[in-house]
Design an enzyme around this catalytic site. Structure first.
Site, PDB file in Angstrom:
ATOM      1  N   TYR A  97       0.819  -1.221   0.000  1.00  0.00           N
ATOM      2  CA  TYR A  97       0.000   0.000   0.000  1.00  0.00           C
ATOM      3  C   TYR A  97       0.849   1.265   0.000  1.00  0.00           C
ATOM      4  O   TYR A  97       0.405   2.309  -0.441  1.00  0.00           O
ATOM      5  CB  TYR A  97      -0.956  -0.025   1.197  1.00  0.00           C
ATOM      6  CG  TYR A  97      -2.214   0.769   0.992  1.00  0.00           C
ATOM      7  CD1 TYR A  97      -3.079   0.500  -0.065  1.00  0.00           C
ATOM      8  CD2 TYR A  97      -2.556   1.792   1.865  1.00  0.00           C
ATOM      9  CE1 TYR A  97      -4.239   1.227  -0.251  1.00  0.00           C
ATOM     10  CE2 TYR A  97      -3.721   2.527   1.695  1.00  0.00           C
ATOM     11  CZ  TYR A  97      -4.555   2.241   0.630  1.00  0.00           C
ATOM     12  OH  TYR A  97      -5.694   2.968   0.449  1.00  0.00           O
ATOM     13  N   LYS A 109      -3.431   8.390   2.950  1.00  0.00           N
ATOM     14  CA  LYS A 109      -4.659   8.177   3.725  1.00  0.00           C
ATOM     15  C   LYS A 109      -4.496   8.669   5.166  1.00  0.00           C
ATOM     16  O   LYS A 109      -5.452   9.160   5.775  1.00  0.00           O
ATOM     17  CB  LYS A 109      -5.040   6.695   3.716  1.00  0.00           C
ATOM     18  CG  LYS A 109      -5.542   6.186   2.375  1.00  0.00           C
ATOM     19  CD  LYS A 109      -6.843   6.837   1.948  1.00  0.00           C
ATOM     20  CE  LYS A 109      -7.431   6.156   0.733  1.00  0.00           C
ATOM     21  NZ  LYS A 109      -8.674   6.820   0.251  1.00  0.00           N
TER      22      LYS A 109
END
Length: 255
Positions: free
Chosen positions: A155, A162
């Site tokens: 990720y 995020k």
């Protein structure tokens, strides 16, 4: 009477019928909300417009969220069409696929900046232009993921973006609370979407969530939509600055 009867708002981030944003749109429509949609380019317009029209939407606008001018143009049009709005759904995120394949230490400066711009700063920009249209208060919801809270393999830079997004939610909520504007995030477990296809070992992540999440399964678009509907509605009138975890989004069992 629907939960969102008389409410109007705009959804950023529908790419196709598997998008999380589309699950949110369906729940809002069923609850009685009037919706506007945006699309990035002509290719995506061919997917988004039929979906939007199937929900009776008459406001379908182009918007590259990397451009302040285009974001401003969307809200100017909404002001002309509706006068005011009640909610915004921010379901936009992007990082170059090549960046996600690299070790995080090899993330390029340009790739880092792009992920932060599209995935996090765009929420700030949208809120800035939405604020004047929320004269009677309103609600803004964005979409986060577990990678904001812990390091998730594959990720990379998106997890950092995020994390910035979730921090932005708290700062925006603190700043706008006195104006009765609430800002929250929904963090769900992995869902098969167009964006998810760029994440390494995604099917493995789905399997892990199915075995370790409290419900022993992954969540659905519909369930993310319901959580978002709650946060966007008056049922959550006292909730702001929060990250709302849908099963698998954070509380993973240790078995």
């Amino acid at each position: 009477m629907g939960l969102m009867d008389g409410k109007r708002g705009v959804i950023f981030g529908v790419a196709n019928n598997r998008s999380i944003a589309w699950g949110v749109a369906q729940q809002l429509n069923e609850a009685g909300a009037e919706l506007a949609f945006t699309y990035l380019n002509e290719a995506l317009e061919k997917r988004v417009r039929p979906l939007a029209e199937s929900l009776g939407s008459k406001v379908i606008l182009p918007c590259d969220v990397g451009s302040d001018d285009e974001i401003a143009a969307v809200f100017k049009e909404l002001e002309q069409q509706w006068g005011t709005i009640d909610f915004v759904v921010h379901a936009v995120a992007f990082a170059n696929r090549d960046e996600l394949k690299k070790p995080f230490t090899l993330t390029s400066r340009e790739g880092f900046a792009l992920a932060m711009d599209i995935s996090a700063y765009s929420l700030v920009a949208m809120t800035r232009y939405a604020q004047p249209l929320m004269s009677d208060g309103g609600s803004i919801v964005t979409m986060s993921y577990l990678g904001a809270m812990m390091a998730v393999p594959g990720y990379g830079v998106m997890g950092v973006a995020k994390a910035a997004l979730e921090s932005s939610v708290r700062y925006l909520a603190a700043e706008l609370g006195s104006q009765k504007i609430r800002v929250n995030a929904v963090s769900a477990g992995p869902i098969k979407t167009l964006a998810a296809s760029g994440v390494g070992n995604f099917n493995e992540k789905l399997h892990i969530m199915e075995t370790r999440s409290p419900l022993r399964r992954t969540v659905s678009q519909e369930e993310v939509g319901k959580a978002s509907l709650y946060l966007l509605s008056d049922l959550a009138s006292g909730v702001t600055g929060e990250v709302h975890y849908v099963d698998g989004g954070f509380n993973i069992s240790a078995e």
